[in-house]
Design a protein around this motif. Structure first.
Motif, PDB file in Angstrom:
ATOM      1  N   GLY A 708       0.821  -1.264  -0.062  1.00 47.39           N
ATOM      2  CA  GLY A 708      -0.034  -0.072  -0.214  1.00 47.39           C
ATOM      3  C   GLY A 708       0.899   1.270   0.006  1.00 47.39           C
ATOM      4  N   GLY A 709       1.014   1.813   1.162  1.00 49.95           N
ATOM      5  CA  GLY A 709       1.934   3.076   1.324  1.00 49.95           C
ATOM      6  C   GLY A 709       3.098   2.726   0.788  1.00 49.95           C
ATOM      7  N   GLY A 710       3.944   1.689   0.858  1.00 47.92           N
ATOM      8  CA  GLY A 710       5.088   1.331   0.527  1.00 47.92           C
ATOM      9  C   GLY A 710       5.398   1.433  -1.251  1.00 47.92           C
ATOM     10  N   ALA A 711       4.199   0.930  -1.793  1.00 48.73           N
ATOM     11  CA  ALA A 711       4.055   1.184  -3.181  1.00 48.73           C
ATOM     12  C   ALA A 711       4.012   2.413  -3.769  1.00 48.73           C
ATOM     13  CB  ALA A 711       3.066   0.310  -3.891  1.00 48.73           C
ATOM     14  N   GLN A 712       3.347   3.076  -3.062  1.00 45.94           N
ATOM     15  CA  GLN A 712       3.220   4.761  -3.144  1.00 45.94           C
ATOM     16  C   GLN A 712       4.674   5.459  -2.905  1.00 45.94           C
ATOM     17  OE1 GLN A 712       0.913   6.513  -4.726  1.00 45.94           O
ATOM     18  NE2 GLN A 712      -0.400   4.495  -4.891  1.00 45.94           N
ATOM     19  N   ALA A 713       5.242   5.228  -1.866  1.00 45.83           N
ATOM     20  CA  ALA A 713       6.591   5.624  -1.599  1.00 45.83           C
ATOM     21  C   ALA A 713       7.426   5.343  -2.707  1.00 45.83           C
ATOM     22  CB  ALA A 713       6.981   5.340  -0.251  1.00 45.83           C
ATOM     23  N   ARG A 714       7.622   4.131  -3.046  1.00 45.23           N
ATOM     24  CA  ARG A 714       8.560   3.749  -4.269  1.00 45.23           C
ATOM     25  C   ARG A 714       8.057   4.220  -5.580  1.00 45.23           C
ATOM     26  NH1 ARG A 714       8.236  -0.884  -1.024  1.00 45.23           N
ATOM     27  NH2 ARG A 714      10.477  -1.289  -0.242  1.00 45.23           N
ATOM     28  N   PHE A 715       6.830   4.621  -5.812  1.00 48.25           N
ATOM     29  CA  PHE A 715       6.580   5.222  -6.891  1.00 48.25           C
ATOM     30  C   PHE A 715       7.256   6.753  -7.132  1.00 48.25           C
ATOM     31  CE2 PHE A 715       3.772   7.762  -9.799  1.00 48.25           C
ATOM     32  CZ  PHE A 715       3.608   7.079 -10.945  1.00 48.25           C
ATOM     33  N   THR A 716       6.843   7.412  -5.900  1.00 46.71           N
ATOM     34  CA  THR A 716       7.563   8.704  -5.454  1.00 46.71           C
ATOM     35  C   THR A 716       8.970   8.754  -5.559  1.00 46.71           C
ATOM     36  OG1 THR A 716       5.683   9.407  -4.136  1.00 46.71           O
ATOM     37  CG2 THR A 716       7.562  10.790  -4.012  1.00 46.71           C
ATOM     38  N   LEU A 717       9.652   7.716  -5.152  1.00 47.30           N
ATOM     39  CA  LEU A 717      11.035   7.663  -5.109  1.00 47.30           C
ATOM     40  C   LEU A 717      11.739   7.582  -6.488  1.00 47.30           C
ATOM     41  CD1 LEU A 717      13.725   7.111  -3.792  1.00 47.30           C
ATOM     42  CD2 LEU A 717      13.216   4.764  -3.596  1.00 47.30           C
ATOM     43  N   ALA A 718      10.765   6.448  -7.412  1.00 48.99           N
ATOM     44  CA  ALA A 718      11.346   6.678  -8.747  1.00 48.99           C
ATOM     45  C   ALA A 718      11.175   8.024  -9.307  1.00 48.99           C
ATOM     46  CB  ALA A 718      10.385   5.308  -9.450  1.00 48.99           C
ATOM     47  N   ARG A 719       9.976   8.566  -9.177  1.00 49.73           N
ATOM     48  CA  ARG A 719       9.886   9.890  -9.757  1.00 49.73           C
ATOM     49  C   ARG A 719      11.126  10.905  -9.420  1.00 49.73           C
ATOM     50  NH1 ARG A 719       4.985  12.100  -7.147  1.00 49.73           N
ATOM     51  NH2 ARG A 719       5.316  13.877  -8.225  1.00 49.73           N
ATOM     52  N   ALA A 720      11.435  10.771  -8.358  1.00 50.99           N
ATOM     53  CA  ALA A 720      12.631  11.612  -7.635  1.00 50.99           C
ATOM     54  C   ALA A 720      13.953  11.322  -8.357  1.00 50.99           C
ATOM     55  CB  ALA A 720      12.645  11.383  -6.160  1.00 50.99           C
ATOM     56  N   HIS A 721      14.269  10.145  -8.270  1.00 51.52           N
ATOM     57  CA  HIS A 721      15.479   9.534  -9.016  1.00 51.52           C
ATOM     58  C   HIS A 721      15.397   9.859 -10.697  1.00 51.52           C
ATOM     59  CE1 HIS A 721      17.043   7.338  -6.166  1.00 51.52           C
ATOM     60  NE2 HIS A 721      16.181   5.928  -6.033  1.00 51.52           N
ATOM     61  N   ALA A 722      14.089   9.778 -11.275  1.00 50.34           N
ATOM     62  CA  ALA A 722      13.838  10.191 -12.701  1.00 50.34           C
ATOM     63  C   ALA A 722      14.502  11.855 -12.686  1.00 50.34           C
ATOM     64  CB  ALA A 722      12.877   9.809 -12.951  1.00 50.34           C
ATOM     65  N   VAL A 723      13.920  12.617 -11.790  1.00 49.81           N
ATOM     66  CA  VAL A 723      14.078  13.848 -12.124  1.00 49.81           C
ATOM     67  C   VAL A 723      15.686  14.207 -11.850  1.00 49.81           C
ATOM     68  CG1 VAL A 723      13.650  16.284 -10.736  1.00 49.81           C
ATOM     69  CG2 VAL A 723      11.684  14.719 -11.090  1.00 49.81           C
TER      70      VAL A 723
END
Length: 1015
Positions: A708-723
């Protein structure tokens, strides 16, 4: 195979060179060497031997190259003249590989190894090559034999020798030098040597793959955790499944074991379980299995010795059984090396490695791993940065049991998050004490803490435990504690889904117990207020149950939802006002509930001040940890209201107040909220956003909310890495979370797949990117708004075009075009698809029909844009796209001319006929046709440049590109002065513009002008 003709062998060798590395390729290469020898063609035999040596090198069987190399060297000694210059270079280059293979083979006696080294030195000297590779080989052999003085001497000689044609690439040399420094205990020096490779400045076929893996342990030992995390993510992606890099895979497994990521290590081991058997390269086997053994030993220490590991040999193995098997075989290899090298160094180093202990508690990696079952205990988090930690540490219990109990009571009465841990420690201490050492009140408190923990966990015996705790307090005359236990019974009943009447009865009993407390009881007012607040909190839930009774009867006092909410809000408002001064923590809870009601009614403007007030009251009450939840909500509300700076401040304040919070979900939520807010600020805050998202993922995992929250956090982490441009990190993190994100609804599933497709496209993996786009499109195909479906189909087509699948790409482009048109049209997207279809038409061959089709598509693209411009004549995006279409049409014309010139080179320049007097080949243009196309190119580029000029400074680069194209084409037509004048005018214009606007464009224009003037 022995009956193959020389031509068949050559064809098979070409295919074998392009085959995937591994034992299958090696077996085929061996057979081809035999077939080549049977033909009697010496040159072909040498070619086959060379292929076999190279095949062995890039596999786990590299030690096998000794035999074919010896044969090839024999061929050279018998007839050196038959070896061309490149053949000789290759032979001497392979000598270095042989030196490594000999060193890695315990079966080769030390005297033979030394003799090979001396032979290499002799031949290099006679051939005039530098001794640099010889000294490197000497260094490693000396180190293996324990002769450190000679190894150091060889190292210095290696560095002092000149680089020449036989020197390894700089990246490989730095790898070797850093490895030596690390083995000698100088981690900092090793990382300094590896830096050019780690940063991508120096690369080769196997670098930075190996250096990334080698850097992990030194980085962890030096506490450079962020770098260790990134190097693991990047490095494992490069090493995964490559059998020539099994030692590197072993290092990735090892680092997982030493950083609290045992589950990740087990997943990597499972991917490479097929390599757990004996390998032809004993040194590679020792390196790979050594890393595996570090993981297996750690799993045993965590209590997983009896758990399944991975299949090995004749079937599945438990962790302990696999450890015993691999340890024995690895130690046997190490001792064989010891015997060969006449030194115990190899076994000593092996045993030291296997015995390594974890260097950090848990280093969050960001990637999702399935948790290990029945872990004994959670290790403490190793903070990836100053922001990523921030959890309370429960003070070490005092030596005396009585003092520990008093501290637990104080924490409980304050509502401090450390209370549960202190009571758990007190219970553990009590279990070791004689029965008479624990007084009755302490026993009641311990029973109460157990009951509360059971209720929070939803244990089936929670109600019985709470009732027993209440009765125990009553028996001791602890009425105020009994009243609180009575209230907890009501909450537990609600959690268990009891009937509304039962819950109301328990709430009334709790209120009566609070009211019945003596007037002099200091906590009487608090207990009464708690009972009232609990009733207010549960009222909406109870009314919901009563409104949906199973018997179909409407409740007697059921009110409409809006009226009930208004009444609820009024009562909470009165409660907060009445207790703001006396019981601010309870007033804070009432304000937070009011804020949540406002949000449920779609009124964020009203919710914001209520949540802010709740946080302020919690802090004023001396309980800042209670401010974290309302501040987390407030931050999200403020972002929705377009107040990002206030939102960030609220989230940062919440994170500060979370220092003493022990609830993992709360810790994850505040960090994820702050990460999302920071990410919206753009590049400048992306690094910090990544830190918070990484920590959030870890906390959600700890809370059992990885999906749940872990998947959303990883999605945000991936976005931050991409930026930040860390596309590898982003792709790996997102890929690991994708199965969970696919369960979060169609919108999230489509967004995640599209994002992963974008990342894979950035990483030049078009086939995988196309797959993600197509899967996302499949999910979106039934949506009412078909534009997302069309966009995904378009993206898939772009990637299919890059994979060399023209038919599939063309079909996907046509499908996307159809979808855009059905969705109401997107002229820019339609034009881009039509241009892509134009180029697809010329992908196979530039024939007259293909050119006609391509031009038709380009004209269609221009038509779509011109139609759109009729309604929006000044639309910049439409004008820019139209200019780009004209520019690409000019390029298409150029393709025709280039193809014609290529035909001229093939058939001669016989005008209308070829040099043999035959008809002119199809596609061959005469001089007039060529000139006409060139003039068309100039006209199209000029037209595009004129449009870009109207669009201003943002399109200066596009304009320069068009003008340069036109100028060079003019020069081809003999219009040198016109071309030079065109660029000279542009140079003059650029000089009149501010430097910040022009950038390096002026320099590029001046360079073009100089080149035109020279020709």
């Amino acid at each position: 195979m022995t009956t193959m003709t020389p031509d068949e062998v050559r064809q098979a060798l070409a295919e074998n060179r392009n085959a995937p590395n591994g034992s299958a390729r090696n077996a085929h290469a061996e057979a081809l060497a035999g077939a080549a020898e049977a033909t009697g063609d010496k040159a072909l035999f040498r070619e086959a031997l060379d292929n076999l040596i190279t095949s062995y090198l890039h596999s786990a069987e590299s030690s096998k190259m000794l035999v074919p190399f010896a044969r090839l060297l024999q061929e050279y000694d018998q007839d050196p003249g038959s070896f061309g210059q490149w053949d000789v270079h290759t032979l001497f280059w392979q000598f270095k590989w042989i030196g490594t293979a000999i060193s890695d083979s315990p079966e080769v006696p030390l005297d033979s190894a030394v003799a090979w080294l001396e032979e290499m030195e002799r031949r290099y000297r006679l051939a005039g090559y530098s001794e640099r590779p010889v000294r490197e080989a000497e260094m490693w052999l000396a180190h293996a034999t324990g002769d450190d003085e000679r190894a150091d001497r060889a190292m210095r000689a290696w560095l002092a020798a000149e680089r020449d044609a036989m020197s390894d690439c700089h990246a490989c040399e730095l790898n070797s030098q850093g490895q030596y420094a690390a083995l000698r205990g100088d981690d900092a020096r090793a990382l300094e040597l590896w830096q050019p490779v780690l940063t991508g400045g120096l690369t080769c076929a196997e670098e930075p793959h190996r250096v990334l893996a080698a850097s992990l342990l030194p980085l962890l030992r030096l506490g450079r955790l962020d770098e260790a995390r990134r190097n693991h993510i990047r490095g494992y992606r490069l090493a995964r499944g490559n059998e020539s890099l099994l030692p590197s895979v072993g290092r990735h497994i090892e680092i997982c074991a030493l950083s609290g990521n045992e589950s990740r290590g087990l997943e990597i081991l499972a991917e490479h379980a097929g390599y757990l058997g004996a390998l032809a390269n004993a040194d590679d086997q020792l390196d790979f299995h050594g890393g595996v053994l570090v993981l297996l030993r750690r799993l045993e220490e965590l209590g997983h010795g009896g758990s399944p590991a991975v299949p090995y040999g004749d079937g599945p193995r438990t962790v302990s059984a696999l450890y015993a098997r691999l340890h024995a075989s690895s130690l046997d290899i190490a001792r064989r090396f010891d015997a060969r090298n006449r030194s115990p160094r190899t076994s000593e180093r092996f045993l030291a490695r296997v015995g390594r202990q974890p260097l950090v508690g848990v280093l969050p990696l960001g990637v999702r791993s399935a948790p290990l079952p029945q872990a004994k205990a959670e290790a403490p988090l190793a903070a990836p940065s100053r922001q990523a930690a921030g959890t309370a540490e429960v003070p070490a219990p005092a030596e005396g049991f009585a003092e520990l109990v008093e501290r637990a009571r104080t924490a409980r009465d304050q509502g401090h998050p450390s209370a549960d841990a202190l009571w758990a420690e007190a219970a553990a201490r009590a279990s070791t004490l004689p029965e008479d050492a624990v007084d009755a009140l302490t026993a009641a408190d311990l029973a109460d803490s157990r009951a509360l923990a059971a209720a929070r966990a939803g244990a089936p015996d929670a109600t019985d435990l709470l009732a027993a705790a209440r009765d125990g307090y009553r028996a001791l005359g602890q009425a105020q504690r009994a009243a609180l236990a009575e209230l907890r019974l009501a909450s537990a009943a609600a959690q268990d889904g009891a009937a509304p009447e039962q819950i109301r009865t328990l709430l009334a009993a709790a209120a009566d117990a609070a009211e019945a407390l003596e007037g002099g009881e200091p906590l009487r007012g608090r207990r009464i207020a708690l009972a009232e607040l609990a009733a207010l909190r549960l009222e909406p839930y109870l009314r919901s149950l009563e409104a949906h009774r199973g018997d179909g009867r409407p409740p007697e006092d059921h009110r409409h939802g809006a009226d009930a909410a208004a009444e609820q809000a009024a009562r909470l408002t009165d409660f907060a006002a009445a207790h703001r001064e006396s019981l601010p923590d309870l007033a804070a809870e009432a304000e937070e509930m009011l804020g949540r009601i406002a949000l449920s009614q779609g009124d964020p403007e009203r919710a914001a001040p209520l949540l802010d007030a709740a946080a302020a009251l919690a802090v004023a009450a001396g309980r800042p940890w209670l401010a974290v939840d309302p501040l987390t909500l407030l931050a999200g509300v403020l972002m929705a209201l377009g107040r990002p700076q206030e939102a960030e401040q609220a989230a940062r304040t919440g994170l500060e107040h979370a220092a003493e919070v022990t609830d993992a979900e709360t810790q994850g939520a505040i960090r994820l909220t702050l990460a999302d807010i920071l990410l919206r600020r753009g590049d400048a805050a992306a690094a910090e956003a990544a830190e918070h998202a990484l920590a959030a993922a870890h906390w959600f995992d700890q809370a059992g909310l990885a999906a749940g929250g872990g998947a959303q956090a990883r999605f945000t982490l991936a976005r931050a890495h991409a930026v930040q441009g860390h596309h590898v990190d982003a792709a790996e993190v997102l890929r690991s979370a994708l199965p969970d994100l696919l369960e979060h609804g169609e919108g999230q599933a489509v967004g995640a797949r599209e994002f992963l497709g974008d990342l894979l496209a950035q990483l030049n993996e078009p086939q995988e990117a196309a797959e993600q786009y197509l899967l996302a499109a499949e999910t979106a195909e039934h949506w009412e708004d078909q534009r997302p479906h069309a966009h995904l189909a378009h993206s898939a087509a772009d990637q299919l075009a890059r994979t060399g699948l023209p038919e599939e790409a063309a079909a996907a482009f046509e499908r996307a075009l159809e979808l855009y048109r059905k969705a109401g049209g997107e002229p820019v997207s339609e034009a881009r698809i039509l241009r892509s279809l134009a180029w697809q038409a010329l992908r196979e061959e530039v024939t007259a029909p293909a050119v006609a089709q391509a031009r038709f598509r380009m004209d269609q693209a221009a038509g779509v844009l011109q139609s759109a411009l009729a309604g929006e004549p000044e639309a910049p995006h439409l004008l820019a796209e139209l200019a780009q279409t004209w520019y690409q049409l000019a390029q298409l014309a150029d393709r025709q001319v280039v193809r014609s010139e290529a035909l001229g080179d093939t058939y001669g320049d016989g005008g209308g006929e070829d040099v043999g007097g035959g008809p002119r080949p199809a596609g061959r243009l005469d001089a007039q046709e060529t000139a006409a196309l060139r003039r068309e190119e100039i006209e199209l580029c000029g037209r595009a440049a004129a449009v870009y000029r109207t669009l201003g400074p943002d399109h200066l680069a596009d304009r320069l590109q068009c003008e340069q194209y036109a100028a060079w084409t003019e020069q081809e037509l003999g219009l040198e002065e016109e071309g030079a004048a065109r660029i000279a005018a542009l140079v003059a214009e650029f000089k009149s513009l501010p430097e910040g606007v022009v950038g390096d464009l002026l320099e590029r224009a001046e360079y073009t002008l100089a080149q035109l003037s020279q020709n």
